[in-house]
Design an enzyme around this catalytic site. Structure first.
Site, PDB file in Angstrom:
ATOM      1  N   ARG A 106      68.478  54.973  70.953  1.00  0.00           N
ATOM      2  CA  ARG A 106      67.915  53.731  70.436  1.00  0.00           C
ATOM      3  C   ARG A 106      68.701  52.559  71.015  1.00  0.00           C
ATOM      4  NH1 ARG A 106      69.210  50.801  64.889  1.00  0.00           N
ATOM      5  NH2 ARG A 106      67.788  49.038  65.146  1.00  0.00           N
ATOM      6  N   HIS A 108      67.089  42.618  67.876  1.00  0.00           N
ATOM      7  CA  HIS A 108      68.366  42.921  67.243  1.00  0.00           C
ATOM      8  C   HIS A 108      69.225  41.652  67.272  1.00  0.00           C
ATOM      9  CE1 HIS A 108      71.054  46.511  66.081  1.00  0.00           C
ATOM     10  NE2 HIS A 108      71.709  45.410  65.749  1.00  0.00           N
ATOM     11  N   GLU A 144      67.268  45.133  60.771  1.00  0.00           N
ATOM     12  CA  GLU A 144      67.969  44.515  59.642  1.00  0.00           C
ATOM     13  C   GLU A 144      67.606  43.048  59.448  1.00  0.00           C
ATOM     14  OE1 GLU A 144      72.171  45.227  59.827  1.00  0.00           O
ATOM     15  OE2 GLU A 144      71.942  47.402  59.879  1.00  0.00           O
ATOM     16  N   ASN A 168      68.950  51.899  58.017  1.00  0.00           N
ATOM     17  CA  ASN A 168      70.365  51.843  58.382  1.00  0.00           C
ATOM     18  C   ASN A 168      71.184  51.944  57.101  1.00  0.00           C
ATOM     19  OD1 ASN A 168      69.450  51.359  60.942  1.00  0.00           O
ATOM     20  ND2 ASN A 168      70.225  49.275  61.101  1.00  0.00           N
ATOM     21  N   TYR A 171      75.252  52.587  55.450  1.00  0.00           N
ATOM     22  CA  TYR A 171      76.688  52.705  55.670  1.00  0.00           C
ATOM     23  C   TYR A 171      77.490  52.965  54.396  1.00  0.00           C
ATOM     24  CZ  TYR A 171      75.843  50.941  60.356  1.00  0.00           C
ATOM     25  OH  TYR A 171      75.381  50.799  61.644  1.00  0.00           O
ATOM     26  N   GLU A 202      70.653  53.969  61.883  1.00  0.00           N
ATOM     27  CA  GLU A 202      72.091  53.712  62.075  1.00  0.00           C
ATOM     28  C   GLU A 202      72.856  54.358  60.934  1.00  0.00           C
ATOM     29  OE1 GLU A 202      73.410  49.666  62.512  1.00  0.00           O
ATOM     30  OE2 GLU A 202      71.737  49.129  63.832  1.00  0.00           O
TER      31      GLU A 202
END
Length: 459
Positions: free
Chosen positions: A78, A122, A167, A295, A297, A366
């Site tokens: 990606r 992005h 995002e 994504n 985290y 991600e």
């Protein structure tokens, strides 16, 4: 290899990067300036005064980086296309040298047996469009659709998977409310207008991708799993406000074709009289998708808090009557983020429960950790904490599959250490170490672990 989670046949294991974070060549071959060029060159904005002018020099070294992907064994890569490299002023003449670069990259990937996945935005908005209002104005969404059509027409025959936005929460709220990302604005209504126009741009881009005949179109959201600091009603209400800001502002229009019913509680008078919303917008935004990129985290623990911003016009991401508080008893990454892999399972299961059949297949686009990586005397990078992080989150992803969530792929963030936005080069997320002075690439222990995990999936 027995400690590796196993995934279904056809499950995609990949790696991800982003254009401004790795490409460099900021002023070469007709590329125009982006908001991140302007922001990073503004004193005091980025740690260490760092910029993406050179970054990982991927623009010149992409064959070396594709070779790393080939040796890693990933099924997909990606990457993002830099809008100002294709349309330097955001609208108008197309730069053929920019298109040629991405065409060469795609061909290199295909020759290496790696499927390309393109992210169209992005965060590197052409500065010329920001000068005309940026994402605060509808024109930017319309120009985004035009740019999408150009890229899809050029690469659509070879690229199967397309992501419109990465995002948008960061673009809208960190960029136009908090001011910690480009363009560095601190606004209330401007940030809400940006959020809406990003969604409109997404809908228009999906329309353009469908017209180009691409195989898969989706969007990537950085969804957060929020936990109340206590069982108090006040803290639980704070979770609702946090969830509205981080998640529902995107998932409700995209997946359910409606605005969150909690938006007035979250934004008060800022949400009233929004003349940037037009009839037909929700139908455009809610066009069916082939996949949802997530994504992920860390979880966020929130507690009720009073208003800290005296000006109601600025109360968007800067002040929503909640505060993030530490999560006890867990390790933290170099970003200070708590490591709690099981919350990824919880997020995905809750997403499925909330949207049911309206939830398309999911790709984790991600996931990774910043760690205090050092090259050891033996020349290797022994990033044990990152290996543990990846193992934990991939195991949690397997648990989500077992719970019935339709997850089709996983992309580690990131292939390379890179320019980490406002943190400059202080934070390292890569599974490949980059010496920025020499541009030497050194695969870390996490790279070798991920390669073994990928190999373990083969029959």
């Amino acid at each position: 290899m027995n400690d590796f989670p196993r995934f279904p046949p056809g499950f995609v294991l990949g790696a991800a990067t982003a254009s401004y974070q790795i490409e460099g060549a900021a002023r070469e071959d007709g590329r125009g300036p982006s908001i991140w060029d302007t922001y990073s060159h503004t004193p005091g904005r980025v740690a260490g005064g760092d910029t993406g002018d050179v970054a990982c020099d991927h623009y010149h070294r992409y064959p070396e980086d594709v070779a790393l992907l080939r040796d890693l064994g990933v099924g997909s890569y990606r990457f993002s296309v830099a809008w100002p490299r294709i349309v330097p002023d955001g609208s108008g003449p197309v730069n053929p040298k920019g298109l040629d670069f991405y065409s060469r990259l795609v061909d290199e990937l295909l020759a290496a047996g790696v499927e390309p996945a393109v992210t169209l935005y992005h965060w590197d908005l052409p500065q010329a469009l920001e000068d005309r209002g940026g994402w605060r104005v509808r024109e930017t969404a319309e120009r985004f659709a035009e740019y999408t059509a150009v890229v899809a027409d050029h690469l659509g025959d070879r690229v199967p998977r397309w992501i419109t936005l990465n995002e948008p929460w960061c673009s809208a709220f960190l960029g136009y409310s908090v001011g910690r990302h480009a363009p560095g604005a601190q606004e209330g209504r401007g940030a809400l207008a940006a959020a809406h126009h990003l969604l409109v741009g997404h809908g228009l881009a999906v329309q353009a991708l469908r017209a180009a005949g691409v195989r898969e179109a989706g969007i990537t959201l950085n969804l957060d799993h929020h936990l109340p600091a206590t069982d108090s009603d006040a803290d639980r209400a704070a979770v609702v406000r946090a969830d509205t800001l981080h998640n529902l502002v995107w998932t409700e229009p995209i997946l359910a074709g409606r605005y969150p019913d909690t938006e007035e509680e979250t934004w008060g008078e800022l949400i009233t009289g929004q003349d940037f919303r037009r009839d037909g917008d929700l139908e455009l935004i809610a066009r069916p998708l082939d996949f949802l990129g997530v994504n992920y985290y860390r979880p966020i623990v929130v507690a009720d808090a009073p208003h800290r911003e005296s000006d109601p016009a600025l109360r968007v991401a800067t002040d929503n009557r909640y505060a993030e508080v530490p999560m006890p008893g867990v390790r933290r990454t170099d970003m200070g983020w708590p490591v709690a892999p099981g919350t990824l399972t919880d997020l995905l299961v809750e997403l499925k429960e909330q949207y049911g059949d309206a939830l398309p297949p999911v790709h984790i686009t991600e996931n990774g950790s910043a760690e205090d990586d050092r090259v050891s005397p033996d020349g290797a990078v022994h990033d044990t904490d990152r290996v543990d992080y990846l193992r934990g989150h991939l195991t949690a992803l397997r648990a989500a599959l077992d719970a019935g969530v339709d997850v089709r792929g996983y992309y580690v963030w990131s292939l390379l250490d890179n320019f980490e936005w406002a943190f400059g080069y202080d934070k390292r997320f890569g599974i490949v170490h980059v010496d920025y002075a020499t541009q030497r690439r050194t695969p870390k222990d996490s790279y070798h672990w991920y390669r073994r995990l990928i190999a373990a999936q083969r029959p």
